[in-house]
Design a protein around this motif. Structure first.
Motif, short mmCIF file in Angstrom:
data_model
loop_
_atom_site.label_atom_id
_atom_site.label_comp_id
_atom_site.label_asym_id
_atom_site.label_seq_id
_atom_site.Cartn_x
_atom_site.Cartn_y
_atom_site.Cartn_z
N TYR A 77 0.82 -1.21 0.00
CA TYR A 77 0.00 0.00 0.00
C TYR A 77 0.86 1.27 0.00
N CYS A 80 1.75 1.50 -3.60
CA CYS A 80 0.51 1.76 -4.33
C CYS A 80 0.09 3.23 -4.20
N CYS A 84 -0.36 5.95 -7.00
CA CYS A 84 -1.63 6.69 -7.11
C CYS A 84 -1.38 8.18 -7.29
N SER A 98 -9.31 9.06 -9.39
CA SER A 98 -9.84 8.41 -8.18
C SER A 98 -10.26 6.97 -8.46
N CYS A 101 -7.16 4.81 -8.83
CA CYS A 101 -6.52 4.59 -7.52
C CYS A 101 -7.34 3.61 -6.67
N LEU A 102 -8.65 3.72 -6.74
CA LEU A 102 -9.50 2.76 -6.03
C LEU A 102 -9.25 1.35 -6.56
N GLY A 103 -9.14 1.22 -7.86
CA GLY A 103 -8.84 -0.09 -8.46
C GLY A 103 -7.49 -0.63 -8.03
N CYS A 105 -5.92 0.01 -5.23
CA CYS A 105 -5.97 -0.36 -3.81
C CYS A 105 -6.83 -1.60 -3.55
N LEU A 106 -7.89 -1.78 -4.33
CA LEU A 106 -8.78 -2.91 -4.07
C LEU A 106 -8.44 -4.16 -4.89
N LEU A 107 -7.91 -3.98 -6.09
CA LEU A 107 -7.68 -5.12 -6.98
C LEU A 107 -6.21 -5.38 -7.27
N GLY A 108 -5.33 -4.49 -6.82
CA GLY A 108 -3.91 -4.76 -6.85
C GLY A 108 -3.19 -4.54 -8.16
#
Length: 141
Positions: A77, A80, A84, A98, A101-103, A105-108
């Motif tokens: 993270y 990541c 981001c 956004s 960045c969400l992708g 953090c959630l899907l790697g």
């Protein structure tokens, strides 16, 4: 692909980063955020390596594995969130930045790789290099 044409990056965020003096308030907030992120990730890895040396591997130790798992997640993270920051500034608007960045953090890493593939396809590899005047800021004299 951008063969033979100069590409101009437009700053749509309102953050002025043209000089090292007189930085805007948002710039200092980001410097503070990434400074704290650096301290957290470096401390986590150093403390884990000190208490649970990486070598020899202790695959049978639940304590060794769980501590390195936590350190690895924090390390991911940390990297990541740095990525981001670059992506957020590279996208045309904050919504796309956004969502990417969400992708991340959630899907790697598959989503990180997808963004890189799309970016390279659209802009070419030369768009990743620092301009000569910025490159000098990273040289140690």
């Amino acid at each position: 692909h951008n063969s033979g044409q100069n590409m101009t990056m437009v700053n749509t965020t309102g953050i002025n980063n043209t000089s090292s003096s007189g930085r805007s308030c948002p710039t200092w907030l980001f410097i503070g955020f990434y400074g704290i992120l650096f301290a957290v990730t470096a401390t986590t890895i150093a403390m884990t390596a000190s208490a649970f040396p990486l070598f020899p591997f202790q695959a049978d130790s639940l304590e060794w594995n769980s501590n390195w798992l936590i350190a690895t997640v924090i390390d991911y993270y940390g990297a990541c969130l740095c990525f981001c920051g670059v992506v957020f500034k590279s996208e045309d608007n904050w919504i796309y930045g956004s969502l990417w960045c969400l992708g991340f953090c959630l899907l790697g890493s598959p989503i990180c790789c997808l963004w890189m593939l799309i970016f390279l396809w659209k802009h070419g590899v030369d768009s990743l290099s620092l301009s000569p005047n910025r490159r000098s800021h990273y040289q140690l004299n």
